[in-house]
Design an enzyme around this catalytic site. Structure first.
Site, PDB file in Angstrom:
ATOM      1  N   ASP A  38       0.777  -1.151   0.152  1.00 29.84           N
ATOM      2  CA  ASP A  38       0.088   0.003  -0.067  1.00 29.84           C
ATOM      3  C   ASP A  38       0.810   1.304  -0.130  1.00 29.84           C
ATOM      4  OD1 ASP A  38      -1.683   2.044   0.502  1.00 29.84           O
ATOM      5  OD2 ASP A  38      -2.180   1.407   2.501  1.00 29.84           O
ATOM      6  N   LYS A  54       3.153  11.809  -3.734  1.00 34.17           N
ATOM      7  CA  LYS A  54       2.165  10.843  -4.665  1.00 34.17           C
ATOM      8  C   LYS A  54       1.315  11.882  -5.344  1.00 34.17           C
ATOM      9  CE  LYS A  54      -0.985   7.358  -3.695  1.00 34.17           C
ATOM     10  NZ  LYS A  54      -1.544   6.350  -2.655  1.00 34.17           N
ATOM     11  N   GLU A  84      -7.159   1.031  -4.497  1.00 42.89           N
ATOM     12  CA  GLU A  84      -7.170   0.776  -3.268  1.00 42.89           C
ATOM     13  C   GLU A  84      -8.301   0.385  -2.625  1.00 42.89           C
ATOM     14  OE1 GLU A  84      -5.404   4.621  -2.208  1.00 42.89           O
ATOM     15  OE2 GLU A  84      -3.544   4.163  -2.888  1.00 42.89           O
TER      16      GLU A  84
END
Ligand code: AMP
Length: 504
Positions: A8, A71, A172
């Site tokens: 993750d 990110k 996700e």
């Protein structure tokens, strides 16, 4: 061959998980038993590279050379609004790169975003190697459902830089649904509301035992816990300005101290009604007298400052529910993912909307890594876990037509994998090349969408204008990544495809 781990790769924190021998899934612990690695990269004044906790520890003293929330910049062009917005809130320097991307200046060196992601991935990999006592060369990596093709490509590139094969990219919320639903023989429609550090995603997923079918998805990759912190920080510096006529926003070290405390106070306010917000000696008066920030933050004030952010998540949630044609009463479970969903206001608003409390079936910080690991395990040759993931693209993909209009080839929420072909022809005699600009987004004008690539198809048979015909195929794989190809329809010959540097 080494085992595939699940990663993750979060905006603020990352973690990894693995399925162990007896099919037991486990988060991979770091030194001292912590599972979470801050997604932070820094270079200290001696030129040492620091990643994770080490980088976070020195963040206050070295804000200019400490990169966090990178990110949010992955796969972005320098001119995008997101980059302009980010520049206001971070202390590190950004510049336009050669590939219409963003380059960061850290410790007198330059880094592309994929390189920063690669550093963080490498750290996670080395933690996993220490734990497993074997080499790790393959991973399933999760990304926000709302990532574009370009952002997904950047994650693959990051893996390549460190010889880590990103076997599969999965979304996700889909990973969280896997963590919730695998092995329970469920037949349910679940809503996953994922509000993490930097991004918001919502997906509606139908689970039919081993089939996980995404019905619709939406999100905002510029909406997360960081924005809640930012709203508090703005309040604190405005208040200080009013009281002392000093603008703390121009002082990076003071800002860093306020930022750190804002997050801690925000987290505290999830379990208490009020918390002190004290920063001693934050600055000095022109006369050299030390000044403190010293007041009490209440949950009520936090809610006032951030209710607009929660409203934005609900606008997206409503649209996704509408896309899936789903009435709230038909939702079997509501899964909360991401640390920011611990905020009582978020939980209350969701409970009101769905008429029931969110499920306790998944851990908000762990579900994504766990789901990635379970999926990774299902891809192993010796696995008998046959999972079927049916996902969708989050935004339309299409091409630019005359006048900058957007011609949609795949609408948003189109199922993937998916392929579509369109026919094209030439506009002048003996034209042997056809250029095409491909975009992703939901706006009717391409200038508001994200440029995925400038494609050139060459090797067409010379013919009078309008006589040569070619078929262009758009192929979106299971990871939401696009490849393009073209063939001459007369000869059937495949044409050469070149992706030119994406430039606006
Ligand atoms: P994630 O990306 O899931 O790790 O989420 C991290 C975000 O969740 C950060 O912005 C944290 O500040 C926020 N967060 C973590 N715990 C809490 C909490 N108890 N209450 C509110 N926000 C939290």
């Amino acid at each position: 061959m080494s085992k595939i781990i699940g990663i993750d790769l979060g905006t603020t924190n990352s973690c990894a998980a693995i399925v162990e021998q007896q099919g037991h899934v486990k988060l991979i612990p770091y030194k001292g038993g912590e599972f979470i690695i801050p997604s932070i990269f820094a270079i200290d004044d001696k030129g040492n590279e620091l990643i994770g906790h080490e980088a976070k520890r020195q963040w206050q003293l070295n804000p200019r050379n400490t990169v966090y929330a990178a990110k949010r910049l992955v796969g972005r062009s320098f001119e995008s609004d997101v980059v302009a917005e980010m520049q206001k809130s971070v202390a590190y320097e950004m510049r336009p790169g050669e590939r219409n991307d963003v380059v960061l200046d850290v410790g007198k060196k330059h880094f592309r975003l994929a390189e920063i992601s690669a550093k963080i991935l490498n750290k996670i990999r080395s933690v996993a190697q220490d734990y497993l006592q074997e080499k790790v060369t393959r991973a399933v990596v999760t990304v926000p459902a709302y990532f574009t093709d370009r952002q997904r490509q950047a994650v693959k590139d990051a893996g390549k830089m460190i010889q880590l094969e990103v076997v599969r990219i999965i979304n996700e919320p889909t990973a969280a649904a896997l963590a919730y639903g695998i092995g329970k023989s469920l037949h349910e429609t679940v809503v996953i509301y994922d509000l993490g550090g930097g991004t918001f995603d919502v997906s509606i997923i139908e689970i039919r035992d081993r089939v996980f079918e995404v019905k619709a998805t939406g999100g905002d990759i510029f909406l997360g816990g960081l924005d809640f912190d930012q709203a508090m920080i703005r309040h604190v510096i405005d208040d200080f300005q009013k009281k002392h006529h000093i603008d703390l926003a121009t002082d990076p070290v003071a800002m860093q101290r306020i930022k750190d405390l804002a997050e801690r106070v925000k987290i505290d306010l999830s379990s208490r009604e009020q918390a002190p917000f004290n920063v001693p000696f934050v600055t000095m008066t022109p006369q050299g007298q030390p000044l403190n920030i010293d007041f009490v933050f209440t949950r009520k004030l936090l809610e006032e400052l951030t209710s607009k952010l929660v409203d934005r998540t609900f606008q997206i949630l409503d649209r996704v529910m509408e896309d899936a044609q789903l009435d709230p009463s038909k939702v079997d479970e509501l899964l909360l993912v991401g640390g920011q969903t611990r905020m009582p206001l978020v939980q209350k608003r969701l409970t009101d909307r769905f008429g029931k409390a969110p499920s306790k079936g998944v851990h908000p910080d762990e579900a994504v890594a766990i789901g990635a690991a379970l999926y990774a395990n299902s891809l192993e040759d010796n696995s008998n876990l046959r999972l079927q993931l049916l996902d969708v693209i989050p935004m339309a993909i299409g091409l630019e037509k005359a006048g900058g209009t957007f011609h949609v080839v795949f609408p948003r929420n189109a199922a993937i994998p998916n392929a579509k072909a369109i026919e094209a022809t030439t506009s002048y005699d003996d034209q042997t090349e056809v250029a095409m600009r491909i975009f992703q987004g939901d706006h009717g004008q391409v200038s508001h969408n994200e440029l995925l690539g400038d494609f050139l198809f060459s090797g067409l048979r010379p013919a009078p204008a309008g006589k040569a015909r070619l078929e262009i195929t758009f192929d979106v794989n299971i990871e939401g990544i696009l490849t393009m190809s073209a063939r001459d329809m007369e000869t059937g010959r495949q044409m050469k495809t070149t992706v030119r540097v994406t430039q606006h």
